[in-house]
Design an enzyme around this catalytic site. Structure first.
Site, PDB file in Angstrom:
ATOM      1  N   CYS A  38      -7.057  28.637  63.689  1.00 51.44           N
ATOM      2  CA  CYS A  38      -6.811  27.266  64.159  1.00 51.44           C
ATOM      3  C   CYS A  38      -6.592  27.198  65.675  1.00 51.44           C
ATOM      4  O   CYS A  38      -6.618  26.109  66.249  1.00 51.44           O
ATOM      5  CB  CYS A  38      -5.611  26.662  63.443  1.00 51.44           C
ATOM      6  SG  CYS A  38      -5.741  26.762  61.657  1.00 51.44           S
ATOM      7  N   HIS A  60      -2.543  21.090  67.395  1.00 47.54           N
ATOM      8  CA  HIS A  60      -3.282  21.427  66.178  1.00 47.54           C
ATOM      9  C   HIS A  60      -2.747  20.552  65.041  1.00 47.54           C
ATOM     10  O   HIS A  60      -1.539  20.416  64.857  1.00 47.54           O
ATOM     11  CB  HIS A  60      -3.106  22.914  65.855  1.00 47.54           C
ATOM     12  CG  HIS A  60      -3.622  23.288  64.512  1.00 47.54           C
ATOM     13  ND1 HIS A  60      -4.845  22.862  64.053  1.00 47.54           N
ATOM     14  CD2 HIS A  60      -3.073  24.032  63.505  1.00 47.54           C
ATOM     15  CE1 HIS A  60      -5.033  23.320  62.836  1.00 47.54           C
ATOM     16  NE2 HIS A  60      -3.974  24.028  62.478  1.00 47.54           N
ATOM     17  N   ASN A 105      -5.970  19.301  57.750  1.00 52.46           N
ATOM     18  CA  ASN A 105      -6.025  20.408  58.702  1.00 52.46           C
ATOM     19  C   ASN A 105      -7.459  20.947  58.741  1.00 52.46           C
ATOM     20  O   ASN A 105      -7.937  21.513  57.757  1.00 52.46           O
ATOM     21  CB  ASN A 105      -5.042  21.493  58.252  1.00 52.46           C
ATOM     22  CG  ASN A 105      -5.014  22.698  59.173  1.00 52.46           C
ATOM     23  OD1 ASN A 105      -5.922  22.897  59.981  1.00 52.46           O
ATOM     24  ND2 ASN A 105      -3.988  23.509  59.052  1.00 52.46           N
TER      25      ASN A 105
HETATM   26  O1  UT7 Z   1      -3.179  25.916  60.439  1.00 51.83           O
HETATM   27  C1  UT7 Z   1      -2.061  26.511  59.881  1.00 51.83           C
HETATM   28  C2  UT7 Z   1      -2.125  26.264  58.395  1.00 51.83           C
HETATM   29  N1  UT7 Z   1      -0.947  26.202  57.643  1.00 51.83           N
HETATM   30  C3  UT7 Z   1       0.113  25.389  57.870  1.00 51.83           C
HETATM   31  O2  UT7 Z   1       0.251  24.731  58.840  1.00 51.83           O
HETATM   32  C4  UT7 Z   1       1.135  25.352  56.748  1.00 51.83           C
HETATM   33  C5  UT7 Z   1       2.532  25.138  57.231  1.00 51.83           C
HETATM   34  N2  UT7 Z   1       3.396  24.824  56.133  1.00 51.83           N
HETATM   35  C6  UT7 Z   1       3.465  23.584  55.584  1.00 51.83           C
HETATM   36  O3  UT7 Z   1       2.798  22.682  56.007  1.00 51.83           O
HETATM   37  C7  UT7 Z   1       4.468  23.375  54.468  1.00 51.83           C
HETATM   38  O4  UT7 Z   1       5.214  24.559  54.275  1.00 51.83           O
HETATM   39  C8  UT7 Z   1       3.808  22.956  53.129  1.00 51.83           C
HETATM   40  C9  UT7 Z   1       3.238  21.546  53.242  1.00 51.83           C
HETATM   41  C10 UT7 Z   1       2.710  23.930  52.718  1.00 51.83           C
HETATM   42  C11 UT7 Z   1       4.873  22.938  52.032  1.00 51.83           C
HETATM   43  O5  UT7 Z   1       5.927  22.056  52.407  1.00 51.83           O
HETATM   44  P1  UT7 Z   1       7.429  22.535  52.393  1.00 51.83           P
HETATM   45  O6  UT7 Z   1       8.247  21.381  52.778  1.00 51.83           O
HETATM   46  O7  UT7 Z   1       7.546  23.784  53.178  1.00 51.83           O
HETATM   47  O8  UT7 Z   1       7.643  22.808  50.851  1.00 51.83           O
HETATM   48  P2  UT7 Z   1       8.191  24.127  50.161  1.00 51.83           P
HETATM   49  O9  UT7 Z   1       7.113  25.146  50.060  1.00 51.83           O
HETATM   50  O10 UT7 Z   1       9.505  24.512  50.770  1.00 51.83           O
HETATM   51  O11 UT7 Z   1       8.466  23.560  48.721  1.00 51.83           O
HETATM   52  C12 UT7 Z   1       9.487  22.555  48.463  1.00 51.83           C
HETATM   53  C13 UT7 Z   1       9.349  22.108  47.009  1.00 51.83           C
HETATM   54  C14 UT7 Z   1       9.249  23.271  46.045  1.00 51.83           C
HETATM   55  O12 UT7 Z   1       9.893  22.892  44.836  1.00 51.83           O
HETATM   56  P3  UT7 Z   1      11.388  23.374  44.522  1.00 51.83           P
HETATM   57  O13 UT7 Z   1      11.345  24.858  44.552  1.00 51.83           O
HETATM   58  O14 UT7 Z   1      12.243  22.781  45.608  1.00 51.83           O
HETATM   59  O15 UT7 Z   1      11.639  22.784  43.156  1.00 51.83           O
HETATM   60  C15 UT7 Z   1       7.765  23.400  45.797  1.00 51.83           C
HETATM   61  O16 UT7 Z   1       7.470  23.994  44.556  1.00 51.83           O
HETATM   62  O17 UT7 Z   1       8.142  21.353  46.854  1.00 51.83           O
HETATM   63  C16 UT7 Z   1       7.335  21.955  45.840  1.00 51.83           C
HETATM   64  N3  UT7 Z   1       5.931  21.783  46.224  1.00 51.83           N
HETATM   65  C17 UT7 Z   1       5.222  20.704  45.907  1.00 51.83           C
HETATM   66  N4  UT7 Z   1       5.519  19.601  45.203  1.00 51.83           N
HETATM   67  C18 UT7 Z   1       4.572  18.671  45.069  1.00 51.83           C
HETATM   68  C19 UT7 Z   1       5.167  22.616  46.962  1.00 51.83           C
HETATM   69  N5  UT7 Z   1       3.937  22.078  47.136  1.00 51.83           N
HETATM   70  C20 UT7 Z   1       3.947  20.897  46.477  1.00 51.83           C
HETATM   71  C21 UT7 Z   1       2.994  19.895  46.279  1.00 51.83           C
HETATM   72  N6  UT7 Z   1       3.336  18.792  45.593  1.00 51.83           N
HETATM   73  N7  UT7 Z   1       1.731  19.983  46.812  1.00 51.83           N
END
Ligand code: UT7
Length: 334
Positions: A123, A249, A279
């Site tokens: 990216c 980005h 993205n």
């Molecule tokens: O170019 C670089 C590419 N990558 C990035 O930029 C990724 C950077 N990271 C992110 O954007 C975020 O970490 C994500 C959007 C991928 C995830 O968001 P988050 O706020 O970090 O969520 P998390 O992984 O901490 O998960 C929080 C909760 C979890 O549930 P529990 O354990 O609290 O019950 C996940 O299982 O949200 C749940 N969860 C979802 N729920 C609904 C994770 N993904 C999803 C989803 N829909 N798509």
């Protein structure tokens, strides 16, 4: 950090640099909305919107096809003769084939007579490419087509809600002309870096789907964006209050907000397209920059900060002094 390399400098000091004289974008027709994802995954529009800022992304097309469309529009917007392009750099992490470079396919599609290569810094690719283009110009190139284009749909597991909600396809391109002697240089300061020790947090094996530790990428992304942007601004001899527009980005609105907050920028100063593109990796910065330019958000003399991060982990930033001076007549450059 072991495995970390860092490079960058100012482009003042006698070297000639380039300036952007045209831009263009391409998005495939197929729209994948949050509602479409909701139908097939354990997720909701509300969760995706709140946690990422993304409402829809585009699927379909080929990397070379999107690159060629964006490149053609950039050449048209510059109003220059395609025969005058002497180098094509395609920044992509999703080439269409292992061989040849997708840049060669784009070159043929546009009928260009020039060198062509792919550049992969994930990216961060477009900002790496911008620095590389300025380096080529310092060594004699006169007009460069720099493109960021991706088809991330083929690398995204449709059943993985951690990545399927984020990524999309698209392309953005700029034409960069060598600045004639005496004209102000556009690239005032830049920074590129990599920490290969962090490769495990975001990777895809050849032919495989992306594997991502989202939380870890998020955490590191904010830190490297702030560090890299500060380094580029310091090298440019400017501070955050001098910057008119930030083009980050387009990964996640919360990453952008958090980094901008730490750097001292308002949301209003930020170019954002991720709500409708998701993205798009190396395409995201030229997509956001092009939209801001089309909207007249950048004026002659404004300072623009580009800041990217991505798999690698890589990062790259650049400070540009925008110039509305048009294309340089070939032969007039030093
Ligand atoms: O170019 C670089 C590419 N990558 C990035 O930029 C990724 C950077 N990271 C992110 O954007 C975020 O970490 C994500 C959007 C991928 C995830 O968001 P988050 O706020 O970090 O969520 P998390 O992984 O901490 O998960 C929080 C909760 C979890 O549930 P529990 O354990 O609290 O019950 C996940 O299982 O949200 C749940 N969860 C979802 N729920 C609904 C994770 N993904 C999803 C989803 N829909 N798509």
């Amino acid at each position: 950090m072991s495995g970390r390399t860092d490079a960058g400098n100012t482009t003042t000091g006698g070297l000639r640099g380039g300036r952007i004289v045209g831009w263009g974008t391409a998005l495939p027709d197929q729209v994948l909305s949050n509602a479409d994802l909701e139908a097939n995954l354990d997720t909701t529009d509300a969760w995706i919107t709140e946690r990422t800022g993304i409402k829809e992304r585009r699927y379909g097309g080929t990397t070379a096809g999107l690159a060629a469309e964006a490149g053609r529009k950039a050449i048209e917007s510059a109003g220059v003769d395609p025969a005058s392009i002497d180098l094509l750099i395609l920044c992509t992490t999703s080439p269409d084939r292992n061989l040849p470079a997708s840049a060669s396919t784009v070159q043929a599609a546009l009928g260009l007579d020039c060198g062509a290569f792919d550049l992969n810094a994930a990216c961060s690719g477009f900002v790496y490419g911008l620095a590389a283009a300025n380096g080529y110009i310092a060594m004699g190139s006169k007009r460069i087509l720099l493109i960021g284009a991706e088809t991330l749909d083929k690398m995204t597991d449709p059943e993985d809600r951690g990545t399927a909600i984020l990524f999309g396809n698209g392309g953005g391109a700029v034409v960069i002309d060598a600045v004639p002697e005496g004209d102000p240089v556009q690239l005032l300061g830049w920074d590129v870096g990599s920490d290969g020790d962090a490769e495990h947090i975001l990777y895809a094996e050849l032919g495989g789907y992306m594997q991502m530790d989202g939380r870890e990428v998020f955490r590191k992304a904010v830190r490297v964006m702030v560090q890299s942007a500060n380094t580029a601004m310091e090298r440019a001899g400017v501070t955050a209050k001098d910057i008119a527009l930030v083009v980050p980005h387009q990964a996640n609105i919360r990453i952008i907000d958090s980094a901008c907050d730490k750097l001292g920028f308002d949301r209003e100063q930020t170019a954002l397209v991720l709500q409708s593109t998701g993205n798009t990796s190396a395409a995201s910065i030229p997509l956001a920059l092009s939209e801001a330019l089309d909207q007249g958000r950048v004026r002659d003399g404004d300072l623009v900060l580009l800041v990217g991060f991505g798999a690698g982990m890589t990062w790259a930033s650049a400070v540009l002094r925008w110039s509305e001076a048009g294309p340089v007549e070939i032969g007039a450059a030093p």
